[in-house]
Design an enzyme around this catalytic site. Structure first.
Site, PDB file in Angstrom:
ATOM      1  N   LYS A  30      14.102 -17.934  -0.745  1.00 18.96           N
ATOM      2  CA  LYS A  30      14.353 -17.039  -1.866  1.00 18.96           C
ATOM      3  C   LYS A  30      13.327 -15.911  -1.820  1.00 18.96           C
ATOM      4  O   LYS A  30      12.121 -16.162  -1.762  1.00 18.96           O
ATOM      5  CB  LYS A  30      14.240 -17.795  -3.190  1.00 18.96           C
ATOM      6  N   ASP A  57      16.555 -12.831  -5.256  1.00 21.82           N
ATOM      7  CA  ASP A  57      16.450 -13.177  -6.683  1.00 21.82           C
ATOM      8  C   ASP A  57      15.823 -12.008  -7.447  1.00 21.82           C
ATOM      9  O   ASP A  57      14.649 -12.037  -7.793  1.00 21.82           O
ATOM     10  CB  ASP A  57      15.588 -14.451  -6.786  1.00 21.82           C
ATOM     11  N   LYS A  59      17.471 -10.665 -10.240  1.00 25.50           N
ATOM     12  CA  LYS A  59      17.880 -10.830 -11.658  1.00 25.50           C
ATOM     13  C   LYS A  59      18.199  -9.498 -12.314  1.00 25.50           C
ATOM     14  O   LYS A  59      17.585  -9.116 -13.329  1.00 25.50           O
ATOM     15  CB  LYS A  59      16.776 -11.530 -12.457  1.00 25.50           C
ATOM     16  N   ASP A  62      20.972  -4.542 -16.614  1.00 24.29           N
ATOM     17  CA  ASP A  62      20.975  -3.137 -17.060  1.00 24.29           C
ATOM     18  C   ASP A  62      22.400  -2.832 -17.504  1.00 24.29           C
ATOM     19  O   ASP A  62      23.239  -3.745 -17.578  1.00 24.29           O
ATOM     20  CB  ASP A  62      20.498  -2.234 -15.900  1.00 24.29           C
ATOM     21  N   THR A 116      13.966 -20.984 -16.700  1.00 24.18           N
ATOM     22  CA  THR A 116      13.428 -22.349 -16.786  1.00 24.18           C
ATOM     23  C   THR A 116      12.027 -22.384 -17.416  1.00 24.18           C
ATOM     24  O   THR A 116      11.506 -23.460 -17.703  1.00 24.18           O
ATOM     25  CB  THR A 116      13.383 -23.008 -15.390  1.00 24.18           C
ATOM     26  N   ARG A 208       6.003 -23.176  -5.703  1.00 22.60           N
ATOM     27  CA  ARG A 208       4.593 -23.555  -5.562  1.00 22.60           C
ATOM     28  C   ARG A 208       4.362 -24.999  -5.144  1.00 22.60           C
ATOM     29  O   ARG A 208       3.339 -25.284  -4.515  1.00 22.60           O
ATOM     30  CB  ARG A 208       3.866 -23.239  -6.886  1.00 22.60           C
TER      31      ARG A 208
END
Ligand SMILES: O=c1ccn([C@@H]2O[C@H](COP(=O)(O)O)[C@@H](O)[C@H]2O)c(=O)[nH]1
Length: 232
Positions: A30, A57, A59, A62, A116, A208
């Site tokens: 990603k 990614d 996102k 607009d 999340t 991570r």
């Protein structure tokens, strides 16, 4: 079944090269705002040249025309998945899909429901949405489904609910994945790879837990094995 998607949240290509170097297999990775916005589209070319699949990614959120035109540009990149925010609305999502397909791209287009990192209380107080977080997530997922999108980003805790309402083939791409010993960091709605699988997630996104580990290849294999462990 999809490989775990590794979030390459790094600042530049040197860091990405250092991270990817020890992996011998082709990966699903990603590329998010941190890497893309500081390095531009060349990053996509280099990662694709190394044989990896890419979820871009960014996102997008607009007005419909702006998102549609931006998607025409992103669709020219050789990516396999891209996303928008469902909060942008059905017309925005439809324009995004048209823009992507006009560019010739066959990438999956998915929509973020509730991040999340958002708890039910945060949603109610900061977004002034007075329903349960599950109702909000299902409402956004239904809107994305009606708009013709391929799936959503949600936490693994909501995958079963979305599968039951919208079907198994509608994608449930789930970040916030942690093993039991991992630090949650800024994530709120977390789940283990095993429970993501049990709940019907179609993809897991892991950053991570892998990238900060002392042995990222070993941690990736451990997470991949756990993710695949419940396949019946
Ligand atoms: O709701 C969302 C949407 C996207 N993300 C992204 O996934 C990864 C998760 O990284 P971790 O280090 O495993 O927490 C990150 O790139 C986010 O931008 C998300 O977490 N939640």
């Amino acid at each position: 079944m999809s490989k775990p998607i590794i979030a390459l949240d790094f600042k530049d290509m040197d860091a990405v090269r250092n991270f990817l170097g020890p992996f011998e297999e082709s990966l699903f990775v990603k590329v998010g705002m941190e890497l893309y916005l500081q390095n531009g589209p060349d990053i996509i070319k280099e990662i694709r040249n190394q044989g990896h699949e890419i979820f871009l990614d960014l996102k997008l959120h607009d007005i419909p025309n702006t998102v549609g035109q931006a998607m025409k540009g992103l669709g020219k990149l050789d990516i396999q998945m891209v996303n928008v925010h469902a909060a942008g609305g059905s017309i925005m999502m439809q324009r995004a899909l048209e823009g992507l397909r006009d560019s010739g791209s066959t990438a999956s287009l998915i929509a973020v429901t509730q991040l999340t990192s958002t708890s039910e209380l945060m949603m109610q107080q900061e977004q002034n949405i007075q329903s349960s977080i599950n109702d909000s997530i299902l409402s956004y997922a239904s809107l994305a489904h009606k708009s013709g999108l391929d799936g959503v980003v949600c936490s693994a805790n909501e995958s079963a609910m979305i599968r039951d309402a919208l079907g198994a083939s509608f994608l449930k791409v789930t970040p916030g994945i942690r093993t039991l010993t991992d630090d949650k960091g800024d994530q709120v709605r977390v789940a283990t790879p095993e429970s993501a699988r049990e709940n019907g997630s179609t993809h897991i996104v892991v950053g991570r837990s892998i990238t900060n580990d002392a042995n990222p290849v070993e941690k990736y294999r451990q997470i991949k094995k756990a993710w695949e462990s419940n396949v019946k």
